[in-house]
Scaffold this active site. Structure first.
Site, mmCIF file in Angstrom:
data_model
loop_
_atom_site.group_PDB
_atom_site.id
_atom_site.type_symbol
_atom_site.label_atom_id
_atom_site.label_comp_id
_atom_site.label_asym_id
_atom_site.label_seq_id
_atom_site.Cartn_x
_atom_site.Cartn_y
_atom_site.Cartn_z
ATOM 1 N N ASP A 240 -31.255 56.637 63.569
ATOM 2 C CA ASP A 240 -31.425 55.643 62.507
ATOM 3 C C ASP A 240 -30.135 54.856 62.326
ATOM 4 O O ASP A 240 -29.075 55.423 62.066
ATOM 5 C CB ASP A 240 -31.784 56.338 61.191
ATOM 6 C CG ASP A 240 -31.990 55.338 60.060
ATOM 7 O OD1 ASP A 240 -33.137 54.866 59.910
ATOM 8 O OD2 ASP A 240 -31.016 55.017 59.350
ATOM 9 N N TYR B 4 -24.688 48.470 59.246
ATOM 10 C CA TYR B 4 -23.805 49.605 59.502
ATOM 11 C C TYR B 4 -22.675 49.238 60.461
ATOM 12 O O TYR B 4 -21.704 49.996 60.584
ATOM 13 C CB TYR B 4 -24.583 50.791 60.085
ATOM 14 C CG TYR B 4 -25.641 51.382 59.188
ATOM 15 C CD1 TYR B 4 -25.806 50.969 57.863
ATOM 16 C CD2 TYR B 4 -26.510 52.373 59.667
ATOM 17 C CE1 TYR B 4 -26.794 51.509 57.056
ATOM 18 C CE2 TYR B 4 -27.493 52.923 58.862
ATOM 19 C CZ TYR B 4 -27.635 52.485 57.567
ATOM 20 O OH TYR B 4 -28.615 53.021 56.771
ATOM 21 N N LYS C 106 -32.583 48.061 60.888
ATOM 22 C CA LYS C 106 -33.020 47.435 59.636
ATOM 23 C C LYS C 106 -32.527 46.005 59.531
ATOM 24 O O LYS C 106 -31.381 45.696 59.888
ATOM 25 C CB LYS C 106 -32.511 48.239 58.430
ATOM 26 C CG LYS C 106 -32.847 49.729 58.509
ATOM 27 C CD LYS C 106 -32.289 50.500 57.342
ATOM 28 C CE LYS C 106 -32.364 51.995 57.594
ATOM 29 N NZ LYS C 106 -31.298 52.488 58.497
ATOM 30 N N HIS D 295 -34.386 46.315 54.946
ATOM 31 C CA HIS D 295 -33.419 47.283 54.410
ATOM 32 C C HIS D 295 -33.492 47.400 52.888
ATOM 33 O O HIS D 295 -33.323 48.491 52.331
ATOM 34 C CB HIS D 295 -32.002 46.862 54.828
ATOM 35 C CG HIS D 295 -31.022 47.996 54.869
ATOM 36 N ND1 HIS D 295 -29.961 48.041 55.733
ATOM 37 C CD2 HIS D 295 -30.936 49.139 54.146
ATOM 38 C CE1 HIS D 295 -29.279 49.146 55.539
ATOM 39 N NE2 HIS D 295 -29.845 49.838 54.584
#
Length: 318
Positions: free
Chosen positions: A47, A52, A81, A114
């Site tokens: 994930d 990120y 996402k 997200h």
């Protein structure tokens, strides 16, 4: 101790695809080595997210394990996402394409919105600010979903879903969606059980993925929530007592708590011993009494609270 440990390692989504119940979380993880260790330990669900800023590291880890012959692409289940700054129609495919390029992939297994609140796009800033205020957009997540449906039709993503959506937002989305969301990824753990949301999703065949299933103890200090922070969940004496009886670690008990409900989990760790430990949750079973005890720890404590967005009409948390 119960002998029946039959919990499938995958869950069938409402589009007919299957998702591994155990995933490897990567928020704040910038280590290619940790992802490689996760794959070596048996994780097949990874994930990540555009926001990120680690998809290139994950791509290198995937390629390394594929070159070694440990896994093939079809063995892996890769989730990313759509970030909040890319909610406009033209930006949705751009965000996906950047993730695919960084990951070195030509498709994703699952792509999620997200967060229901959009942010204005200001160059490459993840959290655009002006005069101390977050610059939000008024883009409706229903319009964003149309873009997600187009991505699924293109074949670049196999399944589409959402993250951090509440019941009212899901109801609104389901009323117009041509393709219902396959997954809702939300914060879940015994300090935040969200029973109403879990029941709603399960009744409508929307799979759940639990983020921060261990209470997110490794979060940056500036994101802590004071006295109502779930960071000490692993040290909870009730969790510890259950773990001792099963001769398991508190982390294993917390992860088992979710998969036994058919809820996917995405624990994060950079420590090889913890990574391996987190995979060993399919060979024991928590009793109904212990499951009820863990549910009874609910305090409504969240690790993910974005105060700067609370005034937005699409803010999902109470």
């Amino acid at each position: 101790m119960e002998e029946d440990t039959t919990v499938a390692r995958t869950i069938e989504l409402n589009d007919g695809t299957r998702m591994p119940l155990l995933g490897f979380g990567t928020w704040t993880l910038l280590s290619q080595g940790a992802v490689e260790a996760g794959i070596a330990a048996g994780f097949r669900h990874i994930d990540t997210a555009y926001s990120y800023s680690n998809e290139a590291h994950i791509g290198k880890a995937l390629r390394a394990k594929m070159v070694q012959g440990i896994v093939s692409r079809r063995d892996m289940y890769i989730v990313s996402k759509l970030w909040d700054t890319h909610h406009s129609a033209e930006d949705i495919p751009q965000c996906l394409n950047k993730s695919l390029a960084d990951l070195g992939l030509d498709y994703l297994d699952l792509y999620l919105i997200h967060f229901p609140v959009g942010l204005k796009k200001v160059e490459n800033e993840l959290f655009p600010m002006k005069d101390g205020e977050m610059l939000t957009s008024d883009t409706d997540y229903l319009d964003v979903w149309k873009g997600m449906e187009a991505l699924k039709a293109s074949g670049k993503v196999k399944s589409i879903g959402v993250s951090n959506f509440n019941i009212l937002q899901l109801e609104r989305l389901l009323s117009v969606a041509k393709v219902p969301p396959a997954v809702n990824q939300v914060e879940l753990h015994p300090y935040l059980v969200q029973s109403d949301l879990v029941e709603f999703c399960q009744a409508r065949n929307i799979a759940l993925t639990a983020y921060s299933p261990l209470g997110s103890p490794g979060r940056p200090k500036d994101l802590h929530q004071g006295e109502t922070d779930p960071e000490n969940l692993l040290e909870d004496p009730v969790v510890g007592s259950i773990a001792k009886r099963y001769q398991r670690t508190p982390a294993q008990v917390l992860l088992r708590f979710h998969v036994q409900q058919g809820i996917a989990v995405i624990p994060k760790s950079s420590k090889p011993n913890h990574i391996l430990e987190n995979t060993k949750i399919f060979d024991f079973n928590l009793s109904d009494e212990d499951m009820a005890t863990l549910l009874g720890l609910d305090r409504g404590w969240r690790s993910c609270v974005i105060d700067s967005l609370k005034s937005h009409p699409y803010y999902p948390f109470e």
